[in-house]
Each structure stands twice: as C-alpha cells, then as structure tokens.
Design an enzyme around this catalytic site. Structure first.
Site, short mmCIF file in Angstrom:
data_model
loop_
_atom_site.label_atom_id
_atom_site.label_comp_id
_atom_site.label_asym_id
_atom_site.label_seq_id
_atom_site.Cartn_x
_atom_site.Cartn_y
_atom_site.Cartn_z
N VAL A 191 -4.01 -8.90 3.65
CA VAL A 191 -2.44 -8.74 3.89
C VAL A 191 -2.43 -8.92 5.42
CG1 VAL A 191 -0.48 -7.61 3.63
CG2 VAL A 191 -2.25 -7.63 1.77
N CYS A 192 -1.45 -9.84 5.95
CA CYS A 192 -1.22 -9.48 7.21
C CYS A 192 0.46 -9.68 7.40
CB CYS A 192 -1.56 -11.10 8.17
SG CYS A 192 -0.89 -12.54 7.50
N LYS A 193 1.13 -9.95 8.69
CA LYS A 193 2.49 -9.51 8.88
C LYS A 193 3.24 -10.81 7.98
CE LYS A 193 6.00 -9.24 12.38
NZ LYS A 193 6.32 -9.22 13.56
#
Length: 144
Positions: free
Chosen positions: A102-104
């Site tokens: 998960v990233c932004k």
C-alpha cells in the site's frame, strides 16, 4: 438512439478510420502487456478487504512513517519504500502469505512489490489507488 444505429455508426467509423482503430488496439494490447509484465496484480479496495478477512493477508504500507501515522489500514506494517530491501527479514515469516503493498495513491507500490517477488515472496499484490482509494471507498483507517 437504438443499438442498431449505434453499431452501424461504429462499423462505419471503424471502416473509414481503420488506422486509428488499429493504433488504439495496438496501444491497448501494449498497455495490458506492460501492466502484466510489471509485476504483481493490483487489487481493488474491496478485493483487498476480502483477502485480508478470508486469507489473513499482510498489509505493508510503504509510505514514510510521518505519513503512515496520519492514517493506516488496521494491522498494517510500516516499511517505507526507501527501506524495503533492508527490512525484508521483518516479512520473512509471511513469505507464503498474501501480502498487499500500500502506498499513498497506488502509483509507487510497484517497485516495492517487485522487490518482494524477487526475494521469493509468492503472493504479492498492490492496492490500486492506495490509501486514497481506500478512504474514498469509506473504509476505516487507524489514526494515532
């Protein structure tokens, strides 16, 4: 407008502009090929939730710690992308478990997911749209 008329217009357009249609198809095939070649599959927020609930998927949030603390998916492990290669041992016990990176916004998770695959992790996924998509789907975030 009836479906028949629309189909006739589509066929006429395709016949008159076959070069554009061929170019569009070529670009579409290239995009699909590149996306598949670029590593792990993307998951929607809904699919990620199912994987977390049914298969105990491990969520690895690769955002910087300061950003992570503003809100993260329950149970997430924070390993910033810049430190992923140095922290693979933290994930070693999850080598055969589903892992969701998960990233932004879902744009920067690819390289970290590839690093995990190269290290022998077998079930690596990327969250499409990242935390932003998670929030827009009205799914909860833990905030410290």
């Amino acid at each position: 407008m009836s479906l028949t008329i629309m189909m006739n217009q589509f066929i006429e357009f395709s016949t008159n502009h076959w070069e554009m249609v061929a170019l569009f198809v070529a670009i579409l095939i290239t995009l699909v090929f590149v996306e598949r070649k670029n590593g792990p599959a993307g998951l929607t927020a809904s699919a990620a939730t199912t994987l977390i609930n049914n298969e105990d998927a491990v969520v690895v949030d690769i955002r910087p710690e300061k950003e992570f603390k503003t809100g993260y998916i329950t149970g997430s492990i924070n390993i910033p992308a810049t430190k992923m290669k140095d922290n693979l041992k933290r994930l070693e016990k999850h080598k055969d478990d589903p892992i969701i990176i998960v990233c932004k916004s879902g744009v920067t998770s690819g390289p970290s997911a590839k690093d995990l695959q190269k290290a022998g992790f077998t079930k690596v996924y990327k969250l499409q749209g990242g935390v932003a998509e998670w929030q827009s789907s009205n799914l909860p975030l833990v905030k410290k």
